[in-house]
Design a protein around this motif. Structure first.
Motif, PDB file in Angstrom:
ATOM      1  N   MET A  86       0.808  -1.252  -0.094  1.00 13.93           N
ATOM      2  CA  MET A  86       0.037   0.015  -0.012  1.00 13.93           C
ATOM      3  C   MET A  86       0.903   1.254  -0.065  1.00 13.93           C
ATOM      4  N   LEU A  87       2.168   1.282   0.448  1.00 13.72           N
ATOM      5  CA  LEU A  87       3.149   2.226   0.557  1.00 13.72           C
ATOM      6  C   LEU A  87       3.582   2.718  -0.886  1.00 13.72           C
ATOM      7  N   ILE A  88       3.389   1.772  -1.782  1.00 14.16           N
ATOM      8  CA  ILE A  88       4.209   1.903  -3.082  1.00 14.16           C
ATOM      9  C   ILE A  88       3.115   2.966  -3.861  1.00 14.16           C
ATOM     10  N   PRO A  89       3.735   3.922  -4.406  1.00 11.20           N
ATOM     11  CA  PRO A  89       2.667   5.026  -5.015  1.00 11.20           C
ATOM     12  C   PRO A  89       2.302   4.590  -6.449  1.00 11.20           C
ATOM     13  N   PHE A  90       1.151   3.864  -6.506  1.00 10.33           N
ATOM     14  CA  PHE A  90       0.947   3.334  -7.743  1.00 10.33           C
ATOM     15  C   PHE A  90      -0.223   4.579  -8.489  1.00 10.33           C
ATOM     16  N   PHE A 101      -6.944  -6.140  -4.810  1.00  9.72           N
ATOM     17  CA  PHE A 101      -6.267  -7.364  -4.849  1.00  9.72           C
ATOM     18  C   PHE A 101      -5.763  -7.630  -3.527  1.00  9.72           C
ATOM     19  N   VAL A 102      -5.119  -6.664  -3.063  1.00  7.83           N
ATOM     20  CA  VAL A 102      -4.219  -6.668  -1.676  1.00  7.83           C
ATOM     21  C   VAL A 102      -5.220  -7.014  -0.500  1.00  7.83           C
ATOM     22  N   ILE A 103      -6.168  -6.157  -0.823  1.00  9.27           N
ATOM     23  CA  ILE A 103      -7.314  -6.169   0.565  1.00  9.27           C
ATOM     24  C   ILE A 103      -8.055  -7.750   0.326  1.00  9.27           C
ATOM     25  N   ALA A 105      -6.644 -10.555  -0.597  1.00  9.32           N
ATOM     26  CA  ALA A 105      -5.536 -11.574  -0.419  1.00  9.32           C
ATOM     27  C   ALA A 105      -5.505 -11.180   1.095  1.00  9.32           C
ATOM     28  N   TYR A 106      -5.439 -10.017   1.729  1.00 14.20           N
ATOM     29  CA  TYR A 106      -5.286  -9.965   3.195  1.00 14.20           C
ATOM     30  C   TYR A 106      -6.396 -10.659   3.860  1.00 14.20           C
ATOM     31  N   ARG A 107      -7.569 -10.381   3.368  1.00 13.20           N
ATOM     32  CA  ARG A 107      -8.863 -10.976   3.944  1.00 13.20           C
ATOM     33  C   ARG A 107      -8.805 -12.374   4.065  1.00 13.20           C
ATOM     34  N   LEU A 108      -8.226 -13.051   2.769  1.00 15.55           N
ATOM     35  CA  LEU A 108      -8.314 -14.340   2.826  1.00 15.55           C
ATOM     36  C   LEU A 108      -6.957 -14.962   3.747  1.00 15.55           C
ATOM     37  N   ALA A 109      -6.004 -14.153   3.771  1.00 15.79           N
ATOM     38  CA  ALA A 109      -4.892 -14.583   4.651  1.00 15.79           C
ATOM     39  C   ALA A 109      -5.413 -14.703   6.422  1.00 15.79           C
ATOM     40  N   VAL A 110      -6.265 -13.502   6.719  1.00 13.74           N
ATOM     41  CA  VAL A 110      -6.760 -13.352   8.038  1.00 13.74           C
ATOM     42  C   VAL A 110      -7.519 -14.645   8.113  1.00 13.74           C
ATOM     43  N   ILE A 111      -8.644 -14.958   7.445  1.00 17.43           N
ATOM     44  CA  ILE A 111      -9.290 -15.983   7.640  1.00 17.43           C
ATOM     45  C   ILE A 111      -8.594 -17.406   7.802  1.00 17.43           C
TER      46      ILE A 111
END
Length: 191
Positions: A86-90, A101-103, A105-111
């Motif tokens: 999220m810090l990389i300025p796209f 995508f990151v959100i 993937a993060y939700r899947l990882a937390v589950i």
């Protein structure tokens, strides 16, 4: 050179390559910091478990540490990866896709991590009571642990599939019907 600049500005929102490099170094620093925090918490897990849960029994203490250490390490690492990306300025268009995508993937990882905690807690339940050390209780307990772990894993997979976008109502219904059939089949055996 013009084509390279066009590609660069289509992907990144940093005015210069130096700004992008600083952002990427910041992202790498955030990730390294998350790994350091994860290792620090893992090394202090026994002390933290003693303070939080006020545990006096060594077996329970070891079970709590085994249940919590890896998932906390994975959670902090996943958080570090998400924060670093999220810090990389796209650019706006690229950033919207990557953020989504990151959100996800993060939700899947937390589950998955929460499922891992649940399975690990069930696996270590035998250490929570001295009653489970008797051989007949231990056999029954191992049987129920395997059933509960299978149910937890099934539910975690169903939740992950639902999160990705699959319809899992048929899967859940089949589990319910399978449980009824199993209960009716075991009725004669149990009596």
């Amino acid at each position: 050179m013009e084509k390279i600049n066009e590609i660069y500005f289509n992907i990144f929102d940093a005015p210069t390559a130096a700004d992008l490099l600083i952002s990427v170094l910041g992202a790498v620093l955030v990730f390294c910091l998350s790994k350091f925090i994860a290792k620090l918490i893992s090394s202090k897990a026994k002390f933290i478990a003693q303070k939080i849960f006020k545990i006096k029994n060594e077996n329970i203490e070891n079970a709590v540490v085994a249940t919590i250490t890896k998932p906390v390490n994975y959670f902090i690492t996943a958080t570090g990866i998400a924060a670093a990306v999220m810090l990389i300025p796209f650019s706006a268009a690229t950033g919207a896709v990557i953020d989504k995508f990151v959100i996800k993937a993060y939700r899947l990882a937390v589950i998955a991590i929460l499922g891992m905690v649940a399975v690990s807690a069930v696996d270590n339940i035998q250490y929570y009571s001295p009653k489970f050390s008797e051989s007949e209780n231990k056999t029954i307990l191992q049987f129920f642990i395997k059933i509960i772990k299978a149910i937890i894993m099934f539910l975690v997979v169903a939740i992950l599939l639902k999160e990705v976008g699959f319809d899992v109502t048929g899967l859940i219904t089949s589990l319910g019907l399978g449980g009824v059939v199993l209960a009716l089949a075991a009725q004669d055996t149990a009596s």
